[in-house]
Design a protein around this motif. Structure first.
Motif, PDB file in Angstrom:
ATOM      1  N   VAL A 115       0.911  -0.750  -0.495  1.00  0.00           N
ATOM      2  CA  VAL A 115      -0.001  -0.220  -0.089  1.00  0.00           C
ATOM      3  C   VAL A 115       0.996   0.960  -0.178  1.00  0.00           C
ATOM      4  CG1 VAL A 115      -2.202  -1.079   1.289  1.00  0.00           C
ATOM      5  CG2 VAL A 115      -0.167   0.234   2.696  1.00  0.00           C
ATOM      6  N   LEU A 116       2.103   1.213   0.214  1.00  0.00           N
ATOM      7  CA  LEU A 116       3.261   2.310  -0.201  1.00  0.00           C
ATOM      8  C   LEU A 116       2.631   3.351   1.135  1.00  0.00           C
ATOM      9  CD1 LEU A 116       2.588   2.977  -4.515  1.00  0.00           C
ATOM     10  CD2 LEU A 116       4.898   1.813  -3.348  1.00  0.00           C
ATOM     11  N   VAL A 122       1.678  10.071  -5.484  1.00  0.00           N
ATOM     12  CA  VAL A 122       2.969   9.472  -6.200  1.00  0.00           C
ATOM     13  C   VAL A 122       2.543   9.934  -7.483  1.00  0.00           C
ATOM     14  CG1 VAL A 122       3.386   6.523  -7.559  1.00  0.00           C
ATOM     15  CG2 VAL A 122       2.881   7.069  -4.904  1.00  0.00           C
ATOM     16  N   ILE A 123       3.782  10.769  -7.995  1.00  0.00           N
ATOM     17  CA  ILE A 123       3.643  11.505  -9.036  1.00  0.00           C
ATOM     18  C   ILE A 123       4.325  10.491 -10.391  1.00  0.00           C
ATOM     19  CG2 ILE A 123       5.062  13.728 -10.734  1.00  0.00           C
ATOM     20  CD1 ILE A 123       4.803  14.907  -8.304  1.00  0.00           C
ATOM     21  N   LEU A 124       3.336   9.524 -11.390  1.00  0.00           N
ATOM     22  CA  LEU A 124       4.216   8.906 -12.253  1.00  0.00           C
ATOM     23  C   LEU A 124       4.799  10.053 -13.802  1.00  0.00           C
ATOM     24  CD1 LEU A 124       1.160   6.750 -12.144  1.00  0.00           C
ATOM     25  CD2 LEU A 124       3.780   5.978 -11.543  1.00  0.00           C
ATOM     26  N   ALA A 143      -4.127   0.079  -7.409  1.00  0.00           N
ATOM     27  CA  ALA A 143      -4.011  -1.482  -6.372  1.00  0.00           C
ATOM     28  C   ALA A 143      -4.471  -0.570  -4.807  1.00  0.00           C
ATOM     29  CB  ALA A 143      -3.998  -2.300  -6.137  1.00  0.00           C
ATOM     30  N   ALA A 144      -2.795  -0.041  -4.464  1.00  0.00           N
ATOM     31  CA  ALA A 144      -2.148   0.715  -3.483  1.00  0.00           C
ATOM     32  C   ALA A 144      -3.485   2.055  -2.709  1.00  0.00           C
ATOM     33  CB  ALA A 144      -1.436   1.136  -3.195  1.00  0.00           C
ATOM     34  N   GLN A 145      -4.088   2.478  -3.896  1.00  0.00           N
ATOM     35  CA  GLN A 145      -4.835   4.108  -3.172  1.00  0.00           C
ATOM     36  C   GLN A 145      -6.181   3.349  -3.262  1.00  0.00           C
ATOM     37  OE1 GLN A 145      -6.128   6.008  -7.213  1.00  0.00           O
ATOM     38  NE2 GLN A 145      -5.927   7.737  -5.184  1.00  0.00           N
ATOM     39  N   LYS A 146      -6.728   2.305  -3.884  1.00  0.00           N
ATOM     40  CA  LYS A 146      -8.088   1.492  -3.585  1.00  0.00           C
ATOM     41  C   LYS A 146      -8.130   0.795  -2.298  1.00  0.00           C
ATOM     42  CE  LYS A 146     -11.643  -1.721  -5.783  1.00  0.00           C
ATOM     43  NZ  LYS A 146     -10.674  -3.127  -5.590  1.00  0.00           N
ATOM     44  N   LYS A 147      -7.183   0.137  -1.690  1.00  0.00           N
ATOM     45  CA  LYS A 147      -6.712  -0.448  -0.341  1.00  0.00           C
ATOM     46  C   LYS A 147      -6.462   0.202   0.928  1.00  0.00           C
ATOM     47  CE  LYS A 147      -5.526  -4.689   1.146  1.00  0.00           C
ATOM     48  NZ  LYS A 147      -6.790  -5.854   1.754  1.00  0.00           N
ATOM     49  N   LEU A 154      -5.182   7.080   5.277  1.00  0.00           N
ATOM     50  CA  LEU A 154      -4.561   8.582   4.695  1.00  0.00           C
ATOM     51  C   LEU A 154      -4.268   8.113   3.391  1.00  0.00           C
ATOM     52  CD1 LEU A 154      -3.373  11.150   6.278  1.00  0.00           C
ATOM     53  CD2 LEU A 154      -0.911  10.598   4.692  1.00  0.00           C
ATOM     54  N   PRO A 155      -5.410   8.935   2.133  1.00  0.00           N
ATOM     55  CA  PRO A 155      -5.656   8.435   1.155  1.00  0.00           C
ATOM     56  C   PRO A 155      -4.711   9.073   0.568  1.00  0.00           C
ATOM     57  CG  PRO A 155      -6.793  10.898   1.732  1.00  0.00           C
ATOM     58  CD  PRO A 155      -6.262   9.553   2.917  1.00  0.00           C
ATOM     59  N   LEU A 156      -3.530   7.770  -0.795  1.00  0.00           N
ATOM     60  CA  LEU A 156      -2.907   8.234  -1.445  1.00  0.00           C
ATOM     61  C   LEU A 156      -2.734   9.111  -2.720  1.00  0.00           C
ATOM     62  CD1 LEU A 156       0.297   7.084  -2.307  1.00  0.00           C
ATOM     63  CD2 LEU A 156      -0.502   5.090  -3.344  1.00  0.00           C
ATOM     64  N   LYS A 157      -2.434  10.633  -3.447  1.00  0.00           N
ATOM     65  CA  LYS A 157      -2.595  10.880  -4.376  1.00  0.00           C
ATOM     66  C   LYS A 157      -2.065  10.629  -5.205  1.00  0.00           C
ATOM     67  CE  LYS A 157      -3.268  15.366  -2.991  1.00  0.00           C
ATOM     68  NZ  LYS A 157      -4.911  15.290  -3.637  1.00  0.00           N
ATOM     69  N   VAL A 158      -2.908  10.272  -6.305  1.00  0.00           N
ATOM     70  CA  VAL A 158      -2.411   9.865  -8.114  1.00  0.00           C
ATOM     71  C   VAL A 158      -1.567  11.173  -9.004  1.00  0.00           C
ATOM     72  CG1 VAL A 158      -1.595   8.514  -9.741  1.00  0.00           C
ATOM     73  CG2 VAL A 158      -2.504   7.740  -6.827  1.00  0.00           C
TER      74      VAL A 158
END
Length: 512
Positions: A115-116, A122-124, A143-147, A154-158
């Motif tokens: 889940v990083l 995370v900027i791709l 998947a990490a963001q959803k999980k 804490l939400p993951l911003k992509v």
């Protein structure tokens, strides 16, 4: 300098949009400043302060150069606030908040932490390049963001960043993420095609460079796109030789190679301005297409060629073949001439030939051996690798071939209709190598040849160490005779390495 970048005008608008979004796709052409500025804007505005802001790059060179640049803009020491992590080289600390890393490194981190959790953003970056690792990373990050949402963490911003316009696919893949456009600073570019097809693109490039050199003011630099190290080295030498014998009144010429395996200090030279009355000529692979922006370029010479991986599932072999670029790549190359002022691009192919180019570059995942990808996905404990959410699905044949190869290597087995890693497979996945190489290394202690195998695998994992100047073919072959082993190429490589060890890495001895 930061304020002069095109992106600076959009800072406020960008931040207010990015603050509220979980996912966004950002388009800004190469040179707009998106890669160096977006992570700094987010950090300065306190977005994602709870964790680290990761910026992924397909290439090591770019990750290191960008981290160096951003740490100097933030006037901090590299490795503290701003750091980088690439294979064999990690310059980060507990203080690091902006981290540039290769997509392969983030994938390896995901094996230990799906889940990083260390990252808040995370900027791709360079997503349009669609390299193998980037494509797998799309799925892992999604998947990490959803999980994290499900676990109430804490939400993951992509943020997906691309230099090309065809981003509908990215947006759809990330559940209709909004697309934000950055105004670029593209100056008009004149394009000249050749009248006839060129049988020898290297000769054509050479002629073009010296034609420009004799006519254009010396402050205007030239960027030439070639396909690989050997070609670039040979052409660098030819250009330097010719430049010594130019007529009086011709400006001097500084020829600089640029490719991924060039030592870092030499790569940095490309960014420095040439002395007065001297022209910079940069001979580069497609690394200068979008990863790196070089100041002062007025002329681009595009051979229309690129070295790319091709895989044939029938033979199970992957080859690097020189082939035509796609139209998208050709436009990226042309755009390099219009960064600072109006520019000129010489395309060494006819308009008819250009019309026959593919529209888009085929994603690497659809044209390479998937064994290492499948091994990696299993190591990430993806429940069913066969239904993994790829943005561009590889062919079922390619997936099947990869799984069969892993079964042959003893890395996977089937348990109740599920593919799982064997203990050997789990060890293999820890190596950033092709599965057949990692298994060879793991087996070598049993046969008491670990040192030799490590040497051979190392030499097989890099560009060829053999230098073949076309003009000295006979000489090369006679020198090489004494290393050649009747038992095959692998042992020939081993004996070459041993000879190198005997002169203890002495430069003169090695080049001979």
């Amino acid at each position: 300098q930061r304020r002069a970048l095109p992106i600076f005008q959009a800072r406020g608008r960008l931040l207010s949009q990015l603050r509220s979004l979980d996912c966004a796709v950002l388009i800004g052409e190469t040179g707009s400043g998106k890669t160096t500025q977006v992570p700094q804007y987010l950090y300065e505005a306190g977005v994602g302060r709870q964790g680290i802001i990761a910026v992924t790059q397909p290439r090591r060179v770019a990750a290191i150069a960008l981290a160096t640049r951003v740490s100097s803009e933030t006037t901090t020491e590299l490795g503290r606030l701003v750091g980088y992590s690439v294979r064999f080289d990690d310059l980060t600390s507990d203080e690091t908040r902006i981290k540039f890393l290769t997509d392969g490194m983030l994938l390896r981190e995901a094996v230990g932490d799906p889940v990083l959790r260390r990252y808040s953003v995370v900027i791709l970056d360079e997503a349009h390049e669609r390299t193998l690792h980037t494509d797998v990373l799309f799925g892992v990050v999604k998947a990490a963001q959803k999980k994290r949402k499900e676990l109430g963490k804490l939400p993951l911003k992509v943020i997906v960043m691309s230099a090309t316009m065809d981003v509908d696919q990215f947006s759809q893949y990330f559940n209709g993420a909004p697309v934000l456009y950055l105004e670029g600073r593209q100056h008009p570019i004149q394009i000249f095609n050749t009248k006839q097809p060129q049988s020898d693109y290297l000769q054509a490039a050479l002629v073009s460079v010296f034609q420009i050199h004799q006519e254009a003011p010396s402050s205007q630099d030239i960027l030439v796109f070639l396909t690989g190290q050997e070609e670039i080295e040979a052409m660098t030498k030819t250009c330097r030789d010719i430049a010594k014998h130019l007529p009086d009144g011709c400006p001097r010429m500084m020829v600089m190679p640029l490719y991924a395996s060039l030592p870092h200090s030499q790569q940095l030279r490309v960014f420095q301005a040439a002395p007065k009355g001297c022209r910079k000529v940069i001979l580069s692979t497609n690394i200068a297409e979008t990863s790196i922006t070089i100041p002062g370029i007025k002329y681009v010479v595009d051979t229309g060629m690129v070295k790319a991986k091709k895989y044939s599932p029938e033979t199970g072999l992957e080859v690097l073949a020189v082939q035509r670029v796609s139209k998208a790549q050709a436009w990226q190359r042309t755009g390099r001439a219009g960064r600072e002022d109006s520019g000129i691009c010489y395309r060494l192919y006819t308009e008819e030939e250009f019309e026959k180019f593919d529209k888009m570059t085929i994603p690497e995942i659809q044209r390479c051996n998937l064994a290492s990808v499948m091994l990696h996905l299993l190591a990430l404990r993806i429940p069913n690798v066969l239904t993994f959410d790829f943005m561009s699905k590889p062919s079922p044949d390619a997936i099947q071939a990869a799984i069969e190869q892993l079964e042959l290597l003893g890395a996977v087995e089937r348990k109740e209709d599920q593919l799982v890693l064997t203990p050997l497979g789990r060890k293999m996945a820890a190596f950033p190598l092709e599965p057949k190489f990692s298994k060879t290394i793991l087996l070598s202690p049993k046969f008491h040849c670990t040192e030799e195998i490590l040497t051979i695998v190392s030499l097989l994992s890099v560009d060829s160490v053999l230098y073949n100047p076309p003009a000295r073919r006979e000489e090369v072959q006679s020198v090489r005779k004494k290393f050649i082993s009747s038992e095959g190429d692998h042992l020939t490589l081993l004996s070459i390495y041993r000879a190198f060890k005997n002169v203890s890495g002495n430069k003169v001895g090695c080049s001979e």
